[in-house]
Design an enzyme around this catalytic site. Sequence first.
Site, PDB file in Angstrom:
ATOM      1  N   LYS A  15       0.603  -1.163  -0.071  1.00 43.79           N
ATOM      2  CA  LYS A  15      -0.353   0.122   0.262  1.00 43.79           C
ATOM      3  C   LYS A  15       0.790   1.274  -0.147  1.00 43.79           C
ATOM      4  CE  LYS A  15      -1.991  -0.926   3.441  1.00 43.79           C
ATOM      5  NZ  LYS A  15      -1.715  -2.653   4.190  1.00 43.79           N
ATOM      6  N   ARG A  90      -9.368   0.780   8.713  1.00 44.69           N
ATOM      7  CA  ARG A  90      -9.495  -0.339   9.013  1.00 44.69           C
ATOM      8  C   ARG A  90     -10.551  -1.503   9.945  1.00 44.69           C
ATOM      9  NH1 ARG A  90      -3.399  -0.047   8.677  1.00 44.69           N
ATOM     10  NH2 ARG A  90      -2.665  -0.901   9.890  1.00 44.69           N
ATOM     11  N   ARG A 126      11.970  -5.827   5.210  1.00 42.51           N
ATOM     12  CA  ARG A 126      11.824  -4.748   4.842  1.00 42.51           C
ATOM     13  C   ARG A 126      12.642  -3.345   5.810  1.00 42.51           C
ATOM     14  NH1 ARG A 126       5.891  -2.237   4.909  1.00 42.51           N
ATOM     15  NH2 ARG A 126       5.556  -1.846   6.693  1.00 42.51           N
ATOM     16  N   ARG A 159      11.131  -1.981  11.478  1.00 47.49           N
ATOM     17  CA  ARG A 159       9.584  -1.449  12.297  1.00 47.49           C
ATOM     18  C   ARG A 159      10.094  -2.493  13.345  1.00 47.49           C
ATOM     19  NH1 ARG A 159       4.727  -0.044   8.693  1.00 47.49           N
ATOM     20  NH2 ARG A 159       4.342  -0.575   9.805  1.00 47.49           N
ATOM     21  N   ARG A 170      -0.299  -8.940  13.167  1.00 47.92           N
ATOM     22  CA  ARG A 170      -1.093  -8.450  12.220  1.00 47.92           C
ATOM     23  C   ARG A 170      -2.127  -9.133  10.842  1.00 47.92           C
ATOM     24  NH1 ARG A 170       4.353  -5.573  10.421  1.00 47.92           N
ATOM     25  NH2 ARG A 170       2.828  -3.597   9.374  1.00 47.92           N
TER      26      ARG A 170
HETATM   27  P1  AMP Z   1       0.850   1.127   8.945  1.00 46.48           P
HETATM   28  O1  AMP Z   1       1.604   0.706   8.893  1.00 46.48           O
HETATM   29  O2  AMP Z   1      -0.891   1.159   8.415  1.00 46.48           O
HETATM   30  O3  AMP Z   1       1.194  -1.290   8.875  1.00 46.48           O
HETATM   31  O4  AMP Z   1       0.054   1.270  10.605  1.00 46.48           O
HETATM   32  C1  AMP Z   1       1.082   0.555  12.252  1.00 46.48           C
HETATM   33  C2  AMP Z   1       0.010   0.071  13.139  1.00 46.48           C
HETATM   34  O5  AMP Z   1      -0.236   1.206  13.623  1.00 46.48           O
HETATM   35  C3  AMP Z   1      -0.908  -0.555  13.266  1.00 46.48           C
HETATM   36  O6  AMP Z   1      -0.665  -2.525  13.409  1.00 46.48           O
HETATM   37  C4  AMP Z   1      -1.982  -0.246  14.248  1.00 46.48           C
HETATM   38  O7  AMP Z   1      -1.301  -0.366  15.625  1.00 46.48           O
HETATM   39  C5  AMP Z   1      -1.449   1.486  13.966  1.00 46.48           C
HETATM   40  N1  AMP Z   1      -2.340   1.801  12.724  1.00 46.48           N
HETATM   41  C6  AMP Z   1      -2.361   2.371  11.531  1.00 46.48           C
HETATM   42  N2  AMP Z   1      -4.285   2.419  11.057  1.00 46.48           N
HETATM   43  C7  AMP Z   1      -4.729   2.129  11.662  1.00 46.48           C
HETATM   44  C8  AMP Z   1      -6.002   2.409  11.840  1.00 46.48           C
HETATM   45  N3  AMP Z   1      -6.659   2.905  11.135  1.00 46.48           N
HETATM   46  N4  AMP Z   1      -6.293   1.853  12.830  1.00 46.48           N
HETATM   47  C9  AMP Z   1      -6.246   1.409  14.061  1.00 46.48           C
HETATM   48  N5  AMP Z   1      -4.989   1.145  14.010  1.00 46.48           N
HETATM   49  C10 AMP Z   1      -3.899   2.329  13.249  1.00 46.48           C
END
Ligand code: AMP
Length: 213
Positions: A15, A90, A126, A159, A170
């Site tokens: 994404k 989400r 990554r 990360r 996740r």
């Molecule tokens: P990402 O970079 O999108 O994989 O997000 C990393 C982490 O941020 C996720 O595992 C969640 O803990 C949090 N996060 C990101 N976007 C959301 C969302 N829309 N709702 C809830 N938690 C989020």
Amino acid sequence: MKNIFILHGPPGAGKGTVGERLSKNLNIPLISTGDLLRENVKEKTELGLKAKKYMDKGELVPDKIVISILLDRLSKDDCKNGFILDGFPRNISQAKNLEKYIKNEKVKVVYLEANDDFLVNRLSNRRICENCGAIYHLINIPPKVPGICDKCGGKLIQREDDKEEVIRNRLAVYHKLTSPLLDYYKKKGVLFGVRGDGELEDTVKQIIEISKL
Ligand code: AMP
């Protein structure tokens, strides 16, 4: 009319990378709630400190925090012609909050599909630049000098939530909470499926075609 895209798909489906390309092509900003949250964590804001404990475990941050951070970002001037969302919504409640905000504007939801083993491999390899956020893959897109960003010379880091056991969590969270959103958008007739495990160029081309529909 605004151009509003939601990039949907499991963690690691591309994404961020696809979104960056699309953002340049369509001239609208890419907004990642994960990035917005990580900025808040880095700056130790009150919301960031609350969010961190969920993020480190790979769990979803409470809606109230994420929605507040996102709506603040969407109110900025550069979003007036549209935007691309990465990592939001989400769950259905977040989707409904977004609808309330954008009112009658149409959205297109692009679902980047890929299987779990492919995603674990991609994410555990990554590395990101702690300075400019550029994304690398140790095998497929390695930096010229190990550990150093080609673009800005910053240090490459993994990360916390890209470690294998957190990735598995996740993915489990994604399948349980986020995939019902696919049905939600499918019923609305705004869902477009695109393969997330093929060539980047093909994926981008397909989404640009969708943007013309
Ligand atoms: P990402 O970079 O999108 O994989 O997000 C990393 C982490 O941020 C996720 O595992 C969640 O803990 C949090 N996060 C990101 N976007 C959301 C969302 N829309 N709702 C809830 N938690 C989020």
